[in-house]
Write an enzyme that holds these catalytic residues in place. Structure first.
Site, PDB file in Angstrom:
ATOM      1  N   ARG A  20     -10.597 -20.410 -16.553  1.00 26.13           N
ATOM      2  CA  ARG A  20      -9.645 -21.108 -17.429  1.00 26.13           C
ATOM      3  C   ARG A  20      -8.186 -20.839 -17.060  1.00 26.13           C
ATOM      4  NH1 ARG A  20     -12.019 -19.198 -23.009  1.00 26.13           N
ATOM      5  NH2 ARG A  20     -13.077 -17.734 -21.629  1.00 26.13           N
ATOM      6  N   ALA A 427      47.688 -11.848   5.035  1.00 25.19           N
ATOM      7  CA  ALA A 427      46.915 -12.928   4.428  1.00 25.19           C
ATOM      8  C   ALA A 427      46.737 -14.090   5.407  1.00 25.19           C
ATOM      9  CB  ALA A 427      47.607 -13.411   3.160  1.00 25.19           C
TER      10      ALA A 427
HETATM   11 CA    CA Z   1     -13.333 -12.799 -22.267  1.00 21.22          CA
END
Ligand code: CA
Ligand code: UD1
Length: 460
Positions: A20, A427
């Protein structure tokens, strides 16, 4: 310790596939809160008996054996002919034990206290079988507990074999039993398959034992969730939710504040120190450990991260396989990828990504940078928009920034490259060669001014 411990064997039934779940993976190896569900059952067995349990395995036995290792002994059931047949396969490994506790591999939420209550009752009443039951509003597919007028348990009838009247019974079999070893295996050999599923039912032993003049008793679990089995993804979600709830309760008892615990996703493998505050919608996974007095803001996602004390993880910080030492501050929206190590007092700010990068104490990368395959010394300051160009299309190359160096904003450090101690990078520079200590490196076209250019353009 229970007085039964010395002569108690545990059998875990785990041969079924779990159809299941609709999964290629056997259900007992599905993870809940960071561990396969069988791990929780093995913990439970370990809390009750010093002997390694006997696991009855069948489906995907190689992967199960690999995952469980030496935490159990194994008996193989080649064909799943029912729970009675499954227990019989364990006989060669446990025959001779005075008591046998039977657990299901797919029932991970039972508490050790409940099993001790079952074992105590078994011994006190001198039963041949004592089973755990629970009372459910919806008894669904569980086996029904049939009692006589005196309240004694007389039979278990499986849902598929039950009459309409029996189906109304709300007390059901949790699938957890203590047997007297002496009576268990002999009687198992005599079970029949005369039932709706054509299986050897372990539950039929109850009637057999009573018929043989033996005592059978039951203990009702106070909280039915303890017997919840994982049969479907919905069950898995319920089990995971309950494990996380227990983890959070335990952490709160240890002094951790959760501002909205129901929204936090946390594995059972995580540790957090006291006076740390966890905001809503935080995910903490794997081997993550967090120290004391930290603040973990919303949307933080940590996987296998070691966090020290007094660390501030701001909103949206994502980190994996990383180390963050005491008093560091990270985020909002920083990404620390594997191999990142931030020393004490380090600050990694907004939209900074790091990978295989080690930051020395007090180093800062506050905004919008990529620092990969890098060694960043103590007190280094990395300006906004700095990028370590670590990949030349073939190899990953390393950037080293020594202690106290200052990297101006919008710098590209083309690796392999080394910025010496205390050096400055102006920079907007693209640095392709090593910069000596205390030097200034600049690599940008000088600025030009063309006076009145805009006015002339507009009047054209
Ligand atoms: Ca079971
Ligand atoms: C079983 C009980 C039922 C109880 C329920 C509680 C029986 C006949 N029924 O039903 O009364 O209410 O548990 O959860 O025992 N297994 C094997 N080999 C087998 C068959 C099963 O190892 O041949 C294992 C399964 O992997 C599982 C456990 O035994 O871990 C229980 O089997 P399952 O088929 O889930 O039994 P239920 O129908 O749930």
């Amino acid at each position: 310790m229970n007085s039964l411990d010395n002569n108690l064997d545990v059998i875990i039934l785990a041969a079924g596939q779990g159809t299941r779940m609709k999964s290629a993976k056997i259900k007992i190896l599905h993870a809940a809160a960071g561990r396969p569900i069988i791990d929780y059952v093995l913990d439970l067995a370990g809390a009750i008996s010093d002997r390694p349990p006997v696991m009855v395995i069948g489906h995907q036995r190689e992967s199960v054996q690999k995952a469980v290792g030496d935490r159990a002994r194994f008996a193989v059931q080649d064909e799943q002919k029912g729970t009675g047949h499954a227990v019989l396969q364990a006989a060669p490994l446990v025959d001779g034990a005075r008591h046998v506790l039977i657990l299901s591999g797919d029932v991970p939420l039972t508490r050790p206290e409940t099993l001790r209550r079952l074992l105590d009752e078994h011994e006190r009443s001198q039963n041949a079988l004592t089973l755990l039951t629970m009372v459910l509003d919806d008894p669904a597919m569980y086996g029904r507990i049939v009692r006589d007028a005196e309240g004694a348990v007389t039979r278990i009838v499986e849902a598929k074999d039950a009459s309409d009247d029996e189906k109304q019974i709300r007390e059901v079999n949790a699938g957890i039993y203590v047997f007297d070893g002496e009576h268990l295996f002999d009687n198992l050999r005599n079970l029949s398959t005369d039932n709706a599923q054509g299986e050897y039912y372990l539950t039929d032993l109850l009637g057999v034992l009573r018929g043989g003049g033996h005592r059978v008793g039951a203990v009702i679990a106070g909280d039915p969730i303890e017997a919840l089995g994982v049969n479907s993804r919905a069950d898995l979600a319920s089990v995971e939710g309950e494990i996380q709830r227990r983890v959070v309760i335990q952490l709160m008892a240890g002094g951790v504040t959760f501002r909205n615990p129901a929204t936090v996703v946390i594995d059972s493998t995580v540790s957090i120190g006291n006076d740390t505050v966890v905001y809503p919608f935080v995910t903490i996974e794997g081997t993550t450990s967090i120290g004391s007095r930290c603040v973990i803001e919303p949307g933080v996602h940590l996987t296998n991260v070691k966090v020290g004390d007094d660390v501030y993880l701001k909103t949206g910080t994502v980190a994996e396989d990383a180390i963050i030492e005491d008093e560091a501050a990270v985020g909002p929206y920083a990404h620390l990828r594997p191999g990142t190590k931030l020393g004490r007092h380090v600050k990694v700010g907004n939209f900074v990504e790091t990978k295989k990068a080690v930051f020395g104490e007090g180093a800062k990368a506050s905004h919008l940078s990529y620092i990969g395959d890098a060694e960043v010394g103590a007190d280094v300051n990395i300006g906004a928009g700095t990028i370590t160009c670590n990949y030349d299309g073939v190899n990953k190359n390393k950037t080293v920034i020594e202690d106290g160096a200052f990297i101006g904003s919008d710098t590209q450090l083309v690796a392999p490259v080394r910025i010496g101690q205390g050096a400055y990078v102006g920079a907007g520079s693209t640095i392709t060669k090593d910069v000596p200590a205390e030097a200034l490196a600049l690599s940008r076209t000088p600025q030009r001014i063309i006076e009145g250019w805009a006015t002339r353009k507009k009047t054209k």
